[in-house]
Design a protein around this motif. Structure first.
Motif, PDB file in Angstrom:
ATOM      1  N   GLY A  37       4.130   2.573   0.431  1.00 28.39           N
ATOM      2  CA  GLY A  37       4.316   2.681  -1.020  1.00 28.39           C
ATOM      3  C   GLY A  37       5.073   1.507  -1.614  1.00 28.39           C
ATOM      4  N   PRO A  38       5.760   1.782  -2.729  1.00 27.45           N
ATOM      5  CA  PRO A  38       6.089   3.080  -3.278  1.00 27.45           C
ATOM      6  C   PRO A  38       4.852   3.900  -3.678  1.00 27.45           C
ATOM      7  CG  PRO A  38       7.398   1.338  -4.324  1.00 27.45           C
ATOM      8  CD  PRO A  38       6.329   0.665  -3.534  1.00 27.45           C
ATOM      9  N   ILE A  39       4.928   5.206  -3.457  1.00 30.18           N
ATOM     10  CA  ILE A  39       3.811   6.094  -3.744  1.00 30.18           C
ATOM     11  C   ILE A  39       3.448   6.059  -5.226  1.00 30.18           C
ATOM     12  CG2 ILE A  39       2.947   8.462  -3.564  1.00 30.18           C
ATOM     13  CD1 ILE A  39       3.529   7.217  -0.865  1.00 30.18           C
ATOM     14  N   SER A  40       4.464   5.913  -6.086  1.00 32.34           N
ATOM     15  CA  SER A  40       4.204   5.859  -7.532  1.00 32.34           C
ATOM     16  C   SER A  40       3.463   4.590  -7.919  1.00 32.34           C
ATOM     17  CB  SER A  40       5.520   5.952  -8.307  1.00 32.34           C
ATOM     18  OG  SER A  40       6.445   4.964  -7.873  1.00 32.34           O
ATOM     19  N   PHE A  41       3.443   3.574  -7.032  1.00 34.98           N
ATOM     20  CA  PHE A  41       2.668   2.350  -7.263  1.00 34.98           C
ATOM     21  C   PHE A  41       1.259   2.485  -6.692  1.00 34.98           C
ATOM     22  CE2 PHE A  41       5.346  -1.302  -8.724  1.00 34.98           C
ATOM     23  CZ  PHE A  41       6.482  -0.565  -9.016  1.00 34.98           C
ATOM     24  N   LYS A 100       2.341   7.192 -11.447  1.00 40.41           N
ATOM     25  CA  LYS A 100       3.731   7.579 -11.714  1.00 40.41           C
ATOM     26  C   LYS A 100       3.980   9.074 -11.570  1.00 40.41           C
ATOM     27  CE  LYS A 100       4.857   3.642 -14.676  1.00 40.41           C
ATOM     28  NZ  LYS A 100       5.297   3.195 -16.021  1.00 40.41           N
ATOM     29  N   LYS A 101       2.919   9.874 -11.583  1.00 43.72           N
ATOM     30  CA  LYS A 101       3.076  11.315 -11.390  1.00 43.72           C
ATOM     31  C   LYS A 101       3.641  11.645 -10.000  1.00 43.72           C
ATOM     32  CE  LYS A 101      -0.625  12.778 -14.536  1.00 43.72           C
ATOM     33  NZ  LYS A 101      -1.935  13.476 -14.637  1.00 43.72           N
ATOM     34  N   PHE A 102       3.539  10.676  -9.077  1.00 45.22           N
ATOM     35  CA  PHE A 102       3.997  10.903  -7.713  1.00 45.22           C
ATOM     36  C   PHE A 102       5.393  10.311  -7.460  1.00 45.22           C
ATOM     37  CE2 PHE A 102      -0.563  11.331  -7.559  1.00 45.22           C
ATOM     38  CZ  PHE A 102      -0.758  12.392  -6.683  1.00 45.22           C
ATOM     39  N   SER A 103       6.107   9.993  -8.521  1.00 42.60           N
ATOM     40  CA  SER A 103       7.440   9.400  -8.353  1.00 42.60           C
ATOM     41  C   SER A 103       8.397  10.353  -7.649  1.00 42.60           C
ATOM     42  CB  SER A 103       8.013   8.990  -9.714  1.00 42.60           C
ATOM     43  OG  SER A 103       8.147  10.116 -10.566  1.00 42.60           O
ATOM     44  N   HIS A 104       8.140  11.668  -7.747  1.00 45.47           N
ATOM     45  CA  HIS A 104       9.001  12.640  -7.056  1.00 45.47           C
ATOM     46  C   HIS A 104       8.909  12.483  -5.536  1.00 45.47           C
ATOM     47  CE1 HIS A 104       5.046  14.592  -7.186  1.00 45.47           C
ATOM     48  NE2 HIS A 104       5.432  15.318  -6.151  1.00 45.47           N
ATOM     49  N   ILE A 105       7.740  12.019  -5.045  1.00 41.69           N
ATOM     50  CA  ILE A 105       7.602  11.803  -3.601  1.00 41.69           C
ATOM     51  C   ILE A 105       8.463  10.619  -3.166  1.00 41.69           C
ATOM     52  CG2 ILE A 105       6.003  11.260  -1.723  1.00 41.69           C
ATOM     53  CD1 ILE A 105       3.833  12.720  -3.198  1.00 41.69           C
ATOM     54  N   LYS A 120       8.812  -3.527   0.748  1.00 41.51           N
ATOM     55  CA  LYS A 120      10.276  -3.497   0.841  1.00 41.51           C
ATOM     56  C   LYS A 120      10.913  -3.813  -0.518  1.00 41.51           C
ATOM     57  CE  LYS A 120      14.147  -5.736   3.246  1.00 41.51           C
ATOM     58  NZ  LYS A 120      14.524  -6.706   4.302  1.00 41.51           N
ATOM     59  N   ASN A 121      10.463  -4.882  -1.142  1.00 42.37           N
ATOM     60  CA  ASN A 121      11.042  -5.300  -2.426  1.00 42.37           C
ATOM     61  C   ASN A 121      10.808  -4.259  -3.522  1.00 42.37           C
ATOM     62  OD1 ASN A 121      12.012  -7.706  -1.364  1.00 42.37           O
ATOM     63  ND2 ASN A 121      10.168  -8.853  -1.888  1.00 42.37           N
ATOM     64  N   LYS A 122       9.607  -3.688  -3.569  1.00 42.90           N
ATOM     65  CA  LYS A 122       9.298  -2.687  -4.595  1.00 42.90           C
ATOM     66  C   LYS A 122      10.128  -1.414  -4.400  1.00 42.90           C
ATOM     67  CE  LYS A 122       6.214  -4.957  -6.956  1.00 42.90           C
ATOM     68  NZ  LYS A 122       6.516  -5.433  -8.327  1.00 42.90           N
ATOM     69  N   ASN A 123      10.289  -0.991  -3.149  1.00 45.11           N
ATOM     70  CA  ASN A 123      11.089   0.200  -2.878  1.00 45.11           C
ATOM     71  C   ASN A 123      12.558  -0.027  -3.219  1.00 45.11           C
ATOM     72  OD1 ASN A 123       9.528   2.543  -1.696  1.00 45.11           O
ATOM     73  ND2 ASN A 123       8.760   0.898  -0.389  1.00 45.11           N
ATOM     74  N   TYR A 124      13.062  -1.217  -2.918  1.00 48.09           N
ATOM     75  CA  TYR A 124      14.452  -1.531  -3.262  1.00 48.09           C
ATOM     76  C   TYR A 124      14.669  -1.496  -4.773  1.00 48.09           C
ATOM     77  CZ  TYR A 124      15.965  -2.889   1.463  1.00 48.09           C
ATOM     78  OH  TYR A 124      16.335  -2.884   2.788  1.00 48.09           O
ATOM     79  N   LYS A 125      13.702  -2.003  -5.508  1.00 49.03           N
ATOM     80  CA  LYS A 125      13.828  -2.009  -6.978  1.00 49.03           C
ATOM     81  C   LYS A 125      13.845  -0.597  -7.551  1.00 49.03           C
ATOM     82  CE  LYS A 125      11.872  -6.566  -8.003  1.00 49.03           C
ATOM     83  NZ  LYS A 125      10.743  -7.317  -8.618  1.00 49.03           N
ATOM     84  N   LEU A 126      13.207   0.335  -6.850  1.00 50.52           N
ATOM     85  CA  LEU A 126      13.172   1.721  -7.323  1.00 50.52           C
ATOM     86  C   LEU A 126      14.385   2.528  -6.863  1.00 50.52           C
ATOM     87  CD1 LEU A 126       9.424   2.807  -7.049  1.00 50.52           C
ATOM     88  CD2 LEU A 126      10.704   2.148  -9.074  1.00 50.52           C
TER      89      LEU A 126
END
Length: 337
Positions: A81-85, A89-94, A117-123
């Motif tokens: 992921g991120p799964i929301s990406f 965005k409906k999956f941001s809870h995951i 890695k970079n996207k997950n860190y930003k979230l």
């Protein structure tokens, strides 16, 4: 002591495997498990493991019991992921669930690409957890280069996807279906497709061995998936020697190792395909790719270098209780929505 631990290491992958055509995570983890079995580092019983690999948000409740009673248990979290990406965005809870699990239980985290890695860190992923980047790799006994391409006046391109998510690049395929000269080119799609094509050959999802045979009949592999952290379908094609045509998105750039035809729009994709003349001039350098044996060794090295520092029994119980309350709250909240 650490060296001794590594010698007796027993790993369990906490994931429900399926032998049927499925997503990239299932295919990669099956290949990794097979390699670990080969060197006697894998156990089929979670209770006998001293290292457990958890894939994303997939975990069993037995894991929490073992976390409670085994103070030396190592938990390695494989993140995508991120799964929301990758979905929406409906999956941001995951994503929130994944981050909470890792913060509470992970001794080490394996990201599949630097992009991920970079996207997950930003979230908001916890940066203090020891981490590394290890790309996936397919089963080398199945996905390898064979001389199956029959002489044809057409240039053959293939695209594959188990998922029917529109982010897997179907709008690009539809654009080619409507605009490409199919007297010169042949495009095949294998997988679950939500669109009916006029010119593109569509084949339903097949098992890995059959997929490898189909891949080897083609010259080029097209992936237009958006925000894909580490595309298993792209890696399978690269290991079969196909030359990549890829969307400049997600982890694609990292996987192709500075080779391939990159595009950013549908028109650019069409124009670059039109320019292809002789397929034999496009050669994939497989020596740049890590095979499943090398990836397995990277996993083992990271596990060996990861320390476990569990809190006392009371705090471990508190962490489990707190996480499960969060888990059920998130599930209930999204069910009500």
């Amino acid at each position: 002591m650490e060296k001794f631990f590594f010698n007796i290491m027993k790993i369990y992958i906490d994931y429900k495997f399926t032998p049927n055509p499925w997503g990239g995570g299932n295919q990669f983890l099956k290949a990794l498990r097979r390699e670990l079995f080969r060197i006697n580092k894998y156990t089929n019983f979670i209770s006998r493991a001293n290292t457990i690999i958890v894939n994303s948000h997939h975990f069993s409740y037995k894991l929490f019991f073992l976390y409670l009673i085994k103070s030396n248990l190592k938990i390695i979290h494989r993140i995508d992921g991120p799964i929301s990406f990758t979905r929406n965005k409906k999956f941001s809870h995951i994503d929130k669930l994944i981050y909470s699990f890792s913060k509470n239980f992970s001794d080490g985290v394996i990201f599949q690409s630097n992009w991920s890695k970079n996207k997950n860190y930003k979230l908001g992923f916890e940066k203090k957890i020891k981490s590394t980047i290890i790309n996936n790799a397919p089963d080398k006994n199945i996905f390898n280069k064979k001389k199956n391409i029959k002489k044809s006046h057409k240039i053959k391109i293939i695209s594959t996807s188990w998922s029917s998510n529109l982010k897997k690049g179907f709008k690009y395929l539809k654009y080619l279906d409507d605009n490409l000269n199919f007297n010169k080119f042949e495009i095949t799609f294998v997988g679950n497709c939500p669109i009916k094509f006029k010119n593109i050959i569509t084949i339903n999802a097949v098992k890995s061995k059959k997929l490898a045979k189909i891949l080897n009949r083609n010259n080029f592999f097209l992936t237009a998936s958006r925000n894909d952290p580490c595309s298993n379908s792209l890696l399978e094609a690269l290991h079969c020697g196909l030359y990549p045509i890829y969307l400049d998105s997600g982890g694609h750039n990292e996987l192709v190792k500075n080779q391939g035809i990159k595009f950013r729009s549908r028109k650019e994709l069409l124009n670059k395909i039109k320019r292809i003349k002789k397929p034999k001039n496009y050669i994939t350098r497989k020596n740049l790719l890590s095979d499943i044996n090398q990836v397995k060794n990277q996993y083992l090295k990271f596990i060996r270098l990861t320390n476990t520092n569990k809190p006392n029994l009371i705090l471990r119980f508190y962490k489990i209780t707190n996480f499960l309350i969060t888990l059920y709250y998130i599930k209930l909240k999204n069910w009500l929505l």
